[in-house]
Write a protein that holds these residues in place. Structure first.
Motif, PDB file in Angstrom:
ATOM      1  N   LEU A   1       0.827  -1.200   0.000  1.00 14.47           N
ATOM      2  CA  LEU A   1       0.000   0.000   0.000  1.00 14.47           C
ATOM      3  C   LEU A   1       0.862   1.251   0.000  1.00 14.47           C
ATOM      4  CD1 LEU A   1      -2.816   0.948  -0.054  1.00 14.47           C
ATOM      5  CD2 LEU A   1      -2.987   0.633   2.415  1.00 14.47           C
ATOM      6  N   GLY A   2       1.894   1.227   0.810  1.00 16.76           N
ATOM      7  CA  GLY A   2       2.774   2.389   0.896  1.00 16.76           C
ATOM      8  C   GLY A   2       3.374   2.744  -0.446  1.00 16.76           C
ATOM      9  N   PHE A   3       3.865   1.751  -1.132  1.00 14.63           N
ATOM     10  CA  PHE A   3       4.471   1.979  -2.439  1.00 14.63           C
ATOM     11  C   PHE A   3       3.452   2.528  -3.426  1.00 14.63           C
ATOM     12  CE2 PHE A   3       5.669   0.245  -6.672  1.00 14.63           C
ATOM     13  CZ  PHE A   3       6.803   1.013  -6.865  1.00 14.63           C
ATOM     14  N   LEU A   4       2.303   1.901  -3.487  1.00 17.30           N
ATOM     15  CA  LEU A   4       1.276   2.330  -4.435  1.00 17.30           C
ATOM     16  C   LEU A   4       0.827   3.763  -4.166  1.00 17.30           C
ATOM     17  CD1 LEU A   4      -0.804  -0.950  -4.594  1.00 17.30           C
ATOM     18  CD2 LEU A   4       0.563   0.044  -6.436  1.00 17.30           C
ATOM     19  N   ILE A   5       0.675   4.061  -2.889  1.00 15.88           N
ATOM     20  CA  ILE A   5       0.245   5.414  -2.542  1.00 15.88           C
ATOM     21  C   ILE A   5       1.276   6.439  -3.000  1.00 15.88           C
ATOM     22  CG2 ILE A   5      -0.106   6.988  -0.612  1.00 15.88           C
ATOM     23  CD1 ILE A   5      -2.538   5.477  -0.792  1.00 15.88           C
ATOM     24  N   ARG A   6       2.541   6.072  -2.834  1.00  7.11           N
ATOM     25  CA  ARG A   6       3.573   7.020  -3.250  1.00  7.11           C
ATOM     26  C   ARG A   6       3.533   7.256  -4.748  1.00  7.11           C
ATOM     27  NH1 ARG A   6       8.704   8.937  -4.267  1.00  7.11           N
ATOM     28  NH2 ARG A   6       9.383   7.202  -5.545  1.00  7.11           N
ATOM     29  N   ILE A   7       3.418   6.182  -5.513  1.00 13.70           N
ATOM     30  CA  ILE A   7       3.381   6.329  -6.958  1.00 13.70           C
ATOM     31  C   ILE A   7       2.156   7.150  -7.371  1.00 13.70           C
ATOM     32  CG2 ILE A   7       3.317   5.123  -9.159  1.00 13.70           C
ATOM     33  CD1 ILE A   7       5.884   4.724  -7.627  1.00 13.70           C
ATOM     34  N   ALA A   8       1.037   6.856  -6.747  1.00 16.44           N
ATOM     35  CA  ALA A   8      -0.176   7.616  -7.057  1.00 16.44           C
ATOM     36  C   ALA A   8       0.033   9.092  -6.745  1.00 16.44           C
ATOM     37  CB  ALA A   8      -1.358   7.071  -6.259  1.00 16.44           C
ATOM     38  N   GLN A   9       0.650   9.339  -5.613  1.00 12.77           N
ATOM     39  CA  GLN A   9       0.975  10.692  -5.186  1.00 12.77           C
ATOM     40  C   GLN A   9       1.778  11.423  -6.253  1.00 12.77           C
ATOM     41  OE1 GLN A   9       0.479  13.225  -3.032  1.00 12.77           O
ATOM     42  NE2 GLN A   9       1.647  12.613  -1.231  1.00 12.77           N
TER      43      GLN A   9
ATOM     44  N   LYS B   1       1.970  10.770  -9.453  1.00 18.45           N
ATOM     45  CA  LYS B   1       1.133  11.011 -10.619  1.00 18.45           C
ATOM     46  C   LYS B   1       0.228  12.226 -10.423  1.00 18.45           C
ATOM     47  CE  LYS B   1      -0.953   8.406 -13.480  1.00 18.45           C
ATOM     48  NZ  LYS B   1      -1.592   7.408 -14.368  1.00 18.45           N
ATOM     49  N   LEU B   2      -0.411  12.273  -9.269  1.00 17.99           N
ATOM     50  CA  LEU B   2      -1.340  13.357  -9.001  1.00 17.99           C
ATOM     51  C   LEU B   2      -0.615  14.696  -8.932  1.00 17.99           C
ATOM     52  CD1 LEU B   2      -3.539  11.555  -6.372  1.00 17.99           C
ATOM     53  CD2 LEU B   2      -4.315  12.426  -8.577  1.00 17.99           C
TER      54      LEU B   2
ATOM     55  N   ASN C   1      -9.008  16.178 -10.431  1.00 18.57           N
ATOM     56  CA  ASN C   1      -8.731  14.754 -10.303  1.00 18.57           C
ATOM     57  C   ASN C   1      -9.449  13.943 -11.365  1.00 18.57           C
ATOM     58  OD1 ASN C   1      -7.255  15.219  -7.941  1.00 18.57           O
ATOM     59  ND2 ASN C   1      -9.166  15.338  -6.796  1.00 18.57           N
TER      60      ASN C   1
ATOM     61  N   GLU D   1      -7.869  12.982 -14.272  1.00 10.56           N
ATOM     62  CA  GLU D   1      -6.735  12.132 -13.953  1.00 10.56           C
ATOM     63  C   GLU D   1      -7.098  10.662 -13.941  1.00 10.56           C
ATOM     64  OE1 GLU D   1      -2.969  11.446 -13.404  1.00 10.56           O
ATOM     65  OE2 GLU D   1      -4.086  13.187 -14.056  1.00 10.56           O
ATOM     66  N   LYS D   2      -8.368  10.402 -13.870  1.00 10.45           N
ATOM     67  CA  LYS D   2      -8.758   9.024 -13.646  1.00 10.45           C
ATOM     68  C   LYS D   2      -8.856   8.242 -14.939  1.00 10.45           C
ATOM     69  CE  LYS D   2     -11.197  10.491  -9.569  1.00 10.45           C
ATOM     70  NZ  LYS D   2     -12.323  11.431  -9.450  1.00 10.45           N
TER      71      LYS D   2
END
Lengths: 157, 157
Positions: B23-31, B33-34, B128, B131-132
């Motif tokens: 989860l941590g990794f995914l959240i960072r990548i999403a972050q 991107k956003l 956002n 972005e989706k």
DNA sequence: AGAAATTAGTTTACGCGGAAACTAAATGAG
DNA sequence: CTCATTTAGTTTCCGCGTAAACTAATTTCT
């Protein structure tokens, strides 16, 4: 009297409005929560999330080029240099300049680095699961799945 | 010849292993991107995500105390001071020291600030949705809902 | 082959965000 | 009332991450 509930300032019901539908906002708050949890549980090892991640990726792909790691993990080259330096100083990673392209830097785990990853792997990769208090296992799975889709990380061997 | 596909370094299929479930990794990548998307679309206004958010919250809760904003948005007091300073300098926010507690600082939007929020509100709150790309509207809704649950932001007026 | 352009990584300088120490104001104990 | 304690913000200092400039190696063009 130590009070861990830092209900500082006033207590008026703050309106956030449509902000709570903002993906950017939610991701940031989630990020903060995960960060806190990471340091609470894994801070003792003296590595930050990004460092642990780099270690992990090098472990899976020995001899990987520094720039490739940076691209993959969305780390900027300048930062990657410093981050690698830290891991080398701790004796967890070794640099090598390949003969076929002497500009490149290839990274591998040292024996200590390998040992470190092996032993901390579970604590690191599963530490999120402690965190999903608020979510049922199915919801957690769903959240991860959606995030993987959002970030475009489905096409990965 | 300008090539926007920066497929730098080598092309070996990098293994990420269980990392893509983190989860941590995914959240960072999403972050990341956003963040990129934010600056691409809203960078011209010269405000960062956090600044815009603070502006928005002050707009909804005029006269709110600085510390309350900080707590609510998980911004540290030291940073809040600087952030507020920037908004005041731009003439978007005004500080006021209430007579009943002269340690406190209460924040409001200036007329310009209000005008700014009113006019940029949609671009900001809906940015956002551009972005989706990767997600269907239903999935996006689901993702937001799960994140709101994860972050504990369901109990909000 | 030799000059120009690309590519890999490093170095330097800077802004952001945070921890700790500090100032000022309000509260509480004696 | 006065001194200690707590609370609200600010100031100082520091590390992280980035952009820009730089070095070095490789490739391309002629």
């Amino acid at each position: 009297m130590p009070d861990d509930a830092l209900q500082t300032t006033e207590d008026a019901p703050i309106k956030l409005g449509e902000l709570t539908n903002g993906l950017g906002f939610l991701i940031r708050i989630a990020q903060v929560k995960l960060f806190e949890n990471f340091f609470e549980h894994l801070g003792e090892y003296g590595l930050k999330p990004g460092e642990f991640t780099v270690l992990w990726v090098i472990g899976l792909n020995p001899g990987l080029r520094q720039g490739t790691v940076a691209n993959t993990l969305h780390i900027k080259p300048a930062h990657m240099t410093k981050l690698t330096g830290r891991l080398v100083e701790r004796g967890l990673v070794s640099r090598a300049t390949p003969a076929d392209d002497r500009r490149a830097v290839r990274l591998s785990l040292t024996p200590e680095g390998q040992k470190f990853v092996d032993s901390k792997k579970d604590a690191f990769l599963n530490h999120n699961f402690d965190e999903k208090e608020a979510l049922s296992p199915e919801e957690a799975e769903q959240l991860i799945s959606l995030l993987r889709k959002f970030t475009g990380l489905n096409a990965c061997p």
